[in-house]
Design a protein around this motif. Structure first.
Motif, short mmCIF file in Angstrom:
data_model
loop_
_atom_site.label_atom_id
_atom_site.label_comp_id
_atom_site.label_asym_id
_atom_site.label_seq_id
_atom_site.Cartn_x
_atom_site.Cartn_y
_atom_site.Cartn_z
N GLU A 282 0.81 -1.23 0.00
CA GLU A 282 0.00 0.00 0.00
C GLU A 282 0.84 1.27 0.00
N GLU A 283 2.13 1.17 0.22
CA GLU A 283 3.00 2.34 0.37
C GLU A 283 3.30 2.97 -1.00
N LYS A 284 2.32 3.67 -1.54
CA LYS A 284 2.42 4.22 -2.89
C LYS A 284 2.15 5.72 -2.93
N SER A 288 -1.66 5.57 -2.19
CA SER A 288 -1.73 4.57 -1.12
C SER A 288 -3.17 4.16 -0.83
N CYS A 291 -4.38 1.72 -3.50
CA CYS A 291 -3.91 0.34 -3.32
C CYS A 291 -4.50 -0.31 -2.07
N SER A 292 -4.86 0.51 -1.08
CA SER A 292 -5.39 -0.07 0.16
C SER A 292 -6.70 -0.80 -0.06
#
Length: 322
Positions: A282-284, A288, A291-292
């Motif tokens: 999720e670290e985008k 983020s 993606c979460s």
């Protein structure tokens, strides 16, 4: 009389063969043979059919090598054969040969809840694209989309995309591997040999001698805590699996789910589930939250290759999946 098709999952060491019922998709008579015991794939198939006393008229083989041409030559074994000649010799009306990760992708609509573990995210969008990746001897990647009620597998070589470091330690890892390989793909890290590459890079960074470990040694000694560098290698492996999976999700818009296959993660499932994998997925940055929402599933099915070959065969014959 129940109609059945022949399915096979062919690796460098073993060939698994079974029958699938056309109507129900039930897989039966699973047998495993060592490839080295047979001079050709045709000999192995004939032995299996003699053992079960069946003569199916359709077959689908999933093989870990390129499958776009008539001539099929295995990457990690000496078997090579002509698709058309084998079809004639086995008296098959239909014969499909597909890549192993094409089969893995086709297995996804057939997985039961007991054959997968969800790792974060929301519910799947049943009409959205799906991606699957998995570390084994290499790093396989494939995608799956739906169109007019059919599942369409998309083969690719995503495992050979460039590795992108996130942390300072990963920058050092990249520098070490760049000195060894020149160009560093994700497969150099996210695979069985990649786990050893991470370990050896960390030994270099920490200025400690590297042992002649195999992938199973790194995972076992990391899990037990016997070797602190193996433990760190295992942690980094899980983190980078998350980053790569998140990249795939972003590129495809994989709200149908991201699936993880392959033999490596199966050696440390509990550790993987408790690792920093999901955080890195999720670290985008600005995406983020995007993606979460995307669910990730770890495949726990024993025979996803056979399930996928069965699904491919049945869909080609006009049956609905899922």
């Amino acid at each position: 009389m129940t109609k059945t098709g022949l399915i096979a999952d062919v690796g460098g060491t073993n060939i698994r063969l079974a029958l699938v019922e056309h109507q129900t998709g039930a897989i039966q008579y699973i047998q495993k043979y060592r490839c080295s015991e047979f001079p050709s794939i045709e000999d192995a198939v004939r032995t299996y059919l003699d053992d079960i006393n069946e003569a199916p008229q359709e077959a689908c083989f999933a093989i870990a090598c390129p499958t776009s041409n008539d001539w099929i030559s295995m990457t990690n074994h000496s078997w090579a054969f002509s698709r058309s000649e084998t079809q004639r010799n086995l008296e098959l009306n239909n014969f499909w040969v597909i890549n192993d990760f094409t089969a893995n992708s086709m297995s996804l609509p057939t997985l039961t809840e007991a054959q997968k573990i969800q790792i974060g995210g929301s519910d799947v969008d049943p009409l959205a694209p799906i991606t699957i990746y998995g570390p084994g001897t290499g790093l396989g990647v494939a995608h799956l989309i739906q169109q007019e009620g059919r599942y369409i597998p998309i083969a690719c070589e995503g495992g050979h995309a460039d590795f992108a470091p996130i942390s300072e330690l990963e920058v050092e890892l990249l520098s070490f591997l760049k000195g060894r390989f020149g160009r560093v793909s994700n497969e150099r890290i996210l695979s069985g040999p990649g786990l050893v590459n991470i370990y050896e890079a960390l030994c270099h960074i920490h200025q400690k001698p590297a042992q002649q470990y195999q992938p199973a040694d790194v995972s076992a000694k990391g899990l037990s805590g016997e070797d602190s560098i193996c433990r760190q290698a295992l942690s980094m492996f899980c983190q980078m699996m998350g980053s790569f999976g998140g990249n795939l999700a972003l590129m495809l818009g994989a709200f149908g789910g991201v699936y993880i296959a392959g033999g490596v993660v199966g050696n440390f499932v509990d550790y993987f589930l408790a690792s920093d994998f999901r955080n890195r997925f999720e670290e985008k940055g600005r995406f983020s939250r995007y993606c979460s929402q995307i669910p990730v599933y770890l495949i726990t099915a024993e025979q996803p290759g056979l399930q996928g070959a069965a699904a491919y065969l049945r869909q080609e014959l006009g049956y609905q999946l899922g």
